[in-house]
Design a protein around this motif. Structure first.
Motif, PDB file in Angstrom:
ATOM      1  N   UNK A  27      19.889 -44.345 -19.000  1.00 58.89           N
ATOM      2  CA  UNK A  27      20.159 -42.966 -19.387  1.00 58.89           C
ATOM      3  C   UNK A  27      21.066 -42.301 -18.353  1.00 58.89           C
ATOM      4  N   UNK A  28      20.753 -42.465 -17.090  1.00 56.84           N
ATOM      5  CA  UNK A  28      21.575 -41.875 -16.033  1.00 56.84           C
ATOM      6  C   UNK A  28      22.995 -42.429 -16.088  1.00 56.84           C
ATOM      7  N   UNK A  29      23.135 -43.729 -16.320  1.00 49.97           N
ATOM      8  CA  UNK A  29      24.471 -44.323 -16.424  1.00 49.97           C
ATOM      9  C   UNK A  29      25.222 -43.768 -17.628  1.00 49.97           C
ATOM     10  N   UNK A  30      24.535 -43.642 -18.751  1.00 51.73           N
ATOM     11  CA  UNK A  30      25.186 -43.123 -19.953  1.00 51.73           C
ATOM     12  C   UNK A  30      25.695 -41.700 -19.729  1.00 51.73           C
ATOM     13  N   UNK A  31      25.016 -40.956 -18.878  1.00 54.98           N
ATOM     14  CA  UNK A  31      25.443 -39.587 -18.582  1.00 54.98           C
ATOM     15  C   UNK A  31      26.619 -39.530 -17.622  1.00 54.98           C
ATOM     16  N   UNK A  32      26.645 -40.434 -16.630  1.00 58.55           N
ATOM     17  CA  UNK A  32      27.660 -40.299 -15.576  1.00 58.55           C
ATOM     18  C   UNK A  32      28.704 -41.403 -15.562  1.00 58.55           C
ATOM     19  N   UNK A  33      28.426 -42.557 -16.152  1.00 58.76           N
ATOM     20  CA  UNK A  33      29.422 -43.621 -16.222  1.00 58.76           C
ATOM     21  C   UNK A  33      29.625 -44.413 -14.949  1.00 58.76           C
ATOM     22  N   UNK A  38      24.400 -43.345 -10.963  1.00 55.92           N
ATOM     23  CA  UNK A  38      23.183 -43.400 -11.791  1.00 55.92           C
ATOM     24  C   UNK A  38      21.968 -43.694 -10.918  1.00 55.92           C
ATOM     25  N   UNK A  39      22.125 -44.609  -9.968  1.00 57.92           N
ATOM     26  CA  UNK A  39      21.022 -44.921  -9.051  1.00 57.92           C
ATOM     27  C   UNK A  39      20.657 -43.715  -8.184  1.00 57.92           C
ATOM     28  N   UNK A  40      21.658 -42.960  -7.733  1.00 53.86           N
ATOM     29  CA  UNK A  40      21.395 -41.753  -6.948  1.00 53.86           C
ATOM     30  C   UNK A  40      20.627 -40.721  -7.780  1.00 53.86           C
ATOM     31  N   UNK A  41      21.092 -40.519  -8.999  1.00 54.48           N
ATOM     32  CA  UNK A  41      20.450 -39.547  -9.899  1.00 54.48           C
ATOM     33  C   UNK A  41      19.005 -39.952 -10.169  1.00 54.48           C
ATOM     34  N   UNK A  42      18.804 -41.236 -10.474  1.00 54.10           N
ATOM     35  CA  UNK A  42      17.453 -41.720 -10.758  1.00 54.10           C
ATOM     36  C   UNK A  42      16.568 -41.603  -9.528  1.00 54.10           C
ATOM     37  N   UNK A  43      17.085 -41.973  -8.375  1.00 55.67           N
ATOM     38  CA  UNK A  43      16.296 -41.872  -7.139  1.00 55.67           C
ATOM     39  C   UNK A  43      15.846 -40.450  -6.852  1.00 55.67           C
ATOM     40  N   UNK A  44      16.755 -39.493  -7.036  1.00 53.51           N
ATOM     41  CA  UNK A  44      16.410 -38.092  -6.809  1.00 53.51           C
ATOM     42  C   UNK A  44      15.360 -37.630  -7.821  1.00 53.51           C
ATOM     43  N   UNK A  45      15.514 -38.041  -9.069  1.00 53.06           N
ATOM     44  CA  UNK A  45      14.550 -37.649 -10.104  1.00 53.06           C
ATOM     45  C   UNK A  45      13.177 -38.244  -9.828  1.00 53.06           C
ATOM     46  N   UNK A  76      29.236 -34.277 -13.728  1.00 54.88           N
ATOM     47  CA  UNK A  76      30.680 -34.063 -13.840  1.00 54.88           C
ATOM     48  C   UNK A  76      31.459 -34.837 -12.785  1.00 54.88           C
ATOM     49  N   UNK A  77      30.953 -34.862 -11.557  1.00 56.70           N
ATOM     50  CA  UNK A  77      31.659 -35.509 -10.448  1.00 56.70           C
ATOM     51  C   UNK A  77      31.946 -36.974 -10.765  1.00 56.70           C
ATOM     52  N   UNK A  78      30.927 -37.684 -11.248  1.00 61.72           N
ATOM     53  CA  UNK A  78      31.086 -39.110 -11.490  1.00 61.72           C
ATOM     54  C   UNK A  78      32.086 -39.400 -12.590  1.00 61.72           C
ATOM     55  N   UNK A  79      32.000 -38.660 -13.668  1.00 64.45           N
ATOM     56  CA  UNK A  79      32.909 -38.917 -14.786  1.00 64.45           C
ATOM     57  C   UNK A  79      34.333 -38.606 -14.371  1.00 64.45           C
ATOM     58  N   UNK A  80      34.533 -37.546 -13.630  1.00 61.73           N
ATOM     59  CA  UNK A  80      35.876 -37.185 -13.200  1.00 61.73           C
ATOM     60  C   UNK A  80      36.459 -38.215 -12.242  1.00 61.73           C
ATOM     61  N   UNK A  81      35.602 -38.871 -11.461  1.00 62.68           N
ATOM     62  CA  UNK A  81      36.062 -39.832 -10.471  1.00 62.68           C
ATOM     63  C   UNK A  81      36.273 -41.231 -11.030  1.00 62.68           C
ATOM     64  N   UNK A  85      34.637 -46.820 -17.091  1.00 63.10           N
ATOM     65  CA  UNK A  85      34.253 -48.035 -16.387  1.00 63.10           C
ATOM     66  C   UNK A  85      34.612 -49.290 -17.170  1.00 63.10           C
ATOM     67  N   UNK A  86      35.044 -50.302 -16.429  1.00 57.70           N
ATOM     68  CA  UNK A  86      35.501 -51.526 -17.078  1.00 57.70           C
ATOM     69  C   UNK A  86      34.408 -52.199 -17.887  1.00 57.70           C
ATOM     70  N   UNK A  87      33.140 -52.063 -17.464  1.00 55.40           N
ATOM     71  CA  UNK A  87      32.055 -52.706 -18.205  1.00 55.40           C
ATOM     72  C   UNK A  87      31.629 -51.905 -19.432  1.00 55.40           C
ATOM     73  N   UNK A  88      32.185 -50.712 -19.588  1.00 58.74           N
ATOM     74  CA  UNK A  88      31.817 -49.866 -20.714  1.00 58.74           C
ATOM     75  C   UNK A  88      32.635 -50.236 -21.946  1.00 58.74           C
TER      76      UNK A  88
END
Length: 150
Positions: A27-33, A38-45, A76-81, A85-88
């Motif tokens: 889910x985190x990856x789908x949101x940020x790409x 995604x690991x940072x977001x999940x860890x914080x959550x 927003x930061x992740x998607x803009x940066x 992604x090649x695996x997407x």
């Protein structure tokens, strides 16, 4: 006695995380790409979940809480940066191209299968706004995917 309850609390938390971690990470990856973000977001959550675990477990709202933390994260930061992604695949690329509010609504409604009311609650918006965001997001996804070469 206190250490036993602490051990039981920790065991319940670990059991919850082990059972849901992969899905929440996706889910985190789908949101940020981006898998690292995604690991940072999940860890914080999951850290916030641990702190509030006794109350959340007692109320039976552990999963909605952690999901809400992920969905409301600054993606927003992740998607803009990243350039898609090649695996997407095409669907993931189209999803990442959506505005964040639409992406969140589409993922909650159509990937996680939440109702309009649950989606609105997760996003802290009105029912009509949640429905509109999901509908606009789906329309944009369909349009984007229709342009994809077959």
């Amino acid at each position: 006695m206190r250490s036993t309850s602490r051990e039981a609390r920790d065991a319940a938390y670990v059991e919850f995380v082990v059972a849901r971690q992969d899905r929440l990470r996706r889910l985190a990856f789908a949101l940020c790409g981006d898998w690292d973000r995604a690991d940072e977001i999940l860890g914080a959550a999951l850290t916030r979940l641990y702190v509030a675990w006794p109350r959340l477990e007692r109320e039976g709202i552990e999963e909605p809480f952690v999901r809400r933390q992920i969905v409301r994260a600054d993606v927003d930061r992740s998607v803009a940066d990243t350039d898609a992604p090649s695996e997407a695949g095409p669907l993931a690329q189209a999803l990442l191209a959506l505005p964040v509010k639409q992406r969140r609504a589409v993922l909650l409604r159509h990937w996680l299968g939440l109702s309009v009311e649950e989606t609105a609650e997760e996003l802290a918006i009105s029912r009509s706004a949640a429905q509109a965001q999901a509908e606009h997001g789906l329309a944009a996804l369909a349009e984007s995917l229709a342009r994809e070469p077959r």
